[in-house]
Motif scaffolding. Sequence first.
Motif, PDB file in Angstrom:
ATOM      1  N   PHE A 103      -2.545  -0.535   2.710  1.00  0.00           N
ATOM      2  CA  PHE A 103      -2.241  -0.154   1.339  1.00  0.00           C
ATOM      3  C   PHE A 103      -1.103  -1.004   0.776  1.00  0.00           C
ATOM      4  O   PHE A 103      -1.169  -1.473  -0.369  1.00  0.00           O
ATOM      5  CB  PHE A 103      -1.888   1.330   1.282  1.00  0.00           C
ATOM      6  CG  PHE A 103      -1.637   1.839  -0.094  1.00  0.00           C
ATOM      7  CD1 PHE A 103      -2.665   1.919  -1.026  1.00  0.00           C
ATOM      8  CD2 PHE A 103      -0.382   2.262  -0.470  1.00  0.00           C
ATOM      9  CE1 PHE A 103      -2.445   2.397  -2.296  1.00  0.00           C
ATOM     10  CE2 PHE A 103      -0.152   2.740  -1.740  1.00  0.00           C
ATOM     11  CZ  PHE A 103      -1.181   2.811  -2.656  1.00  0.00           C
ATOM     12  N   SER A 104      -0.062  -1.229   1.569  1.00  0.00           N
ATOM     13  CA  SER A 104       1.079  -2.016   1.098  1.00  0.00           C
ATOM     14  C   SER A 104       0.698  -3.464   0.819  1.00  0.00           C
ATOM     15  O   SER A 104       1.102  -4.031  -0.202  1.00  0.00           O
ATOM     16  CB  SER A 104       2.208  -1.972   2.122  1.00  0.00           C
ATOM     17  OG  SER A 104       2.654  -0.665   2.303  1.00  0.00           O
ATOM     18  N   ARG A 159      -1.361  -3.591  -2.357  1.00  0.00           N
ATOM     19  CA  ARG A 159      -0.521  -3.372  -3.541  1.00  0.00           C
ATOM     20  C   ARG A 159       0.293  -4.620  -3.869  1.00  0.00           C
ATOM     21  O   ARG A 159       0.448  -4.981  -5.033  1.00  0.00           O
ATOM     22  CB  ARG A 159       0.434  -2.200  -3.311  1.00  0.00           C
ATOM     23  CG  ARG A 159      -0.172  -0.837  -3.370  1.00  0.00           C
ATOM     24  CD  ARG A 159      -0.582  -0.413  -4.762  1.00  0.00           C
ATOM     25  NE  ARG A 159       0.447  -0.538  -5.757  1.00  0.00           N
ATOM     26  CZ  ARG A 159       1.187   0.451  -6.229  1.00  0.00           C
ATOM     27  NH1 ARG A 159       1.015   1.655  -5.779  1.00  0.00           N
ATOM     28  NH2 ARG A 159       2.099   0.225  -7.142  1.00  0.00           N
ATOM     29  N   ALA A 210      -2.003  -7.089  -5.366  1.00  0.00           N
ATOM     30  CA  ALA A 210      -2.368  -6.685  -6.719  1.00  0.00           C
ATOM     31  C   ALA A 210      -1.264  -7.016  -7.714  1.00  0.00           C
ATOM     32  O   ALA A 210      -1.506  -7.080  -8.912  1.00  0.00           O
ATOM     33  CB  ALA A 210      -2.681  -5.194  -6.763  1.00  0.00           C
ATOM     34  N   GLY A 226      -1.316  -4.727 -11.817  1.00  0.00           N
ATOM     35  CA  GLY A 226      -1.259  -4.212 -10.454  1.00  0.00           C
ATOM     36  C   GLY A 226      -1.385  -2.698 -10.406  1.00  0.00           C
ATOM     37  O   GLY A 226      -2.068  -2.155  -9.533  1.00  0.00           O
ATOM     38  N   SER A 281      -4.454  -0.717  -8.664  1.00  0.00           N
ATOM     39  CA  SER A 281      -4.169   0.274  -7.649  1.00  0.00           C
ATOM     40  C   SER A 281      -4.816   1.619  -7.968  1.00  0.00           C
ATOM     41  O   SER A 281      -5.403   2.252  -7.091  1.00  0.00           O
ATOM     42  CB  SER A 281      -2.653   0.452  -7.517  1.00  0.00           C
ATOM     43  OG  SER A 281      -2.350   1.481  -6.632  1.00  0.00           O
ATOM     44  N   LEU A 337      -7.916   1.324  -5.375  1.00  0.00           N
ATOM     45  CA  LEU A 337      -7.299   1.599  -4.077  1.00  0.00           C
ATOM     46  C   LEU A 337      -7.196   3.087  -3.758  1.00  0.00           C
ATOM     47  O   LEU A 337      -6.343   3.505  -2.977  1.00  0.00           O
ATOM     48  CB  LEU A 337      -5.906   0.963  -4.007  1.00  0.00           C
ATOM     49  CG  LEU A 337      -5.859  -0.553  -4.147  1.00  0.00           C
ATOM     50  CD1 LEU A 337      -4.437  -1.052  -4.029  1.00  0.00           C
ATOM     51  CD2 LEU A 337      -6.746  -1.226  -3.125  1.00  0.00           C
ATOM     52  N   ARG A 392      -5.286   4.836  -0.566  1.00  0.00           N
ATOM     53  CA  ARG A 392      -4.220   5.780  -0.867  1.00  0.00           C
ATOM     54  C   ARG A 392      -4.461   7.119  -0.166  1.00  0.00           C
ATOM     55  O   ARG A 392      -3.533   7.731   0.364  1.00  0.00           O
ATOM     56  CB  ARG A 392      -4.112   5.971  -2.383  1.00  0.00           C
ATOM     57  CG  ARG A 392      -2.919   6.727  -2.825  1.00  0.00           C
ATOM     58  CD  ARG A 392      -2.705   6.729  -4.339  1.00  0.00           C
ATOM     59  NE  ARG A 392      -3.903   6.859  -5.137  1.00  0.00           N
ATOM     60  CZ  ARG A 392      -4.469   5.864  -5.826  1.00  0.00           C
ATOM     61  NH1 ARG A 392      -3.942   4.658  -5.797  1.00  0.00           N
ATOM     62  NH2 ARG A 392      -5.556   6.067  -6.534  1.00  0.00           N
TER      63      ARG A 392
END
Length: 100
Positions: free
Chosen positions: A17-18, A21, A24, A50, A54, A58, A62
């Motif tokens: 996820f990081s 992100r 993005a 971004g 997200s 995403l 998440r």
Amino acid sequence: MTEQAGRRRGMPAWIVFSVLRVLAFVVPLAVSYALGASLLLAALIAAIVGLCISVIFLSRQRRAFSGELADLRARPDKPRKPDTGEDELVEDAAIEPGPR
């Protein structure tokens, strides 16, 4: 394959996820800066794009990330050793909320 099975075999969800992100944000930043926007305007555009990426794309990552956090939060505390000192117990009581 379930999300949980995918999490066990792959990288931790917080890393995935990081990284997504950050990508993005960085990709729109580089594109908008290359197209001639000032650095401040490029950062603003990248932040908005971004955030939209997200929120829209995403959600699965998440959910996996929040599931891992919930699992860590629900994990029981480690049992105390019989030789736990009085000072450690006093410190723990001061930090941890509980009935008084």
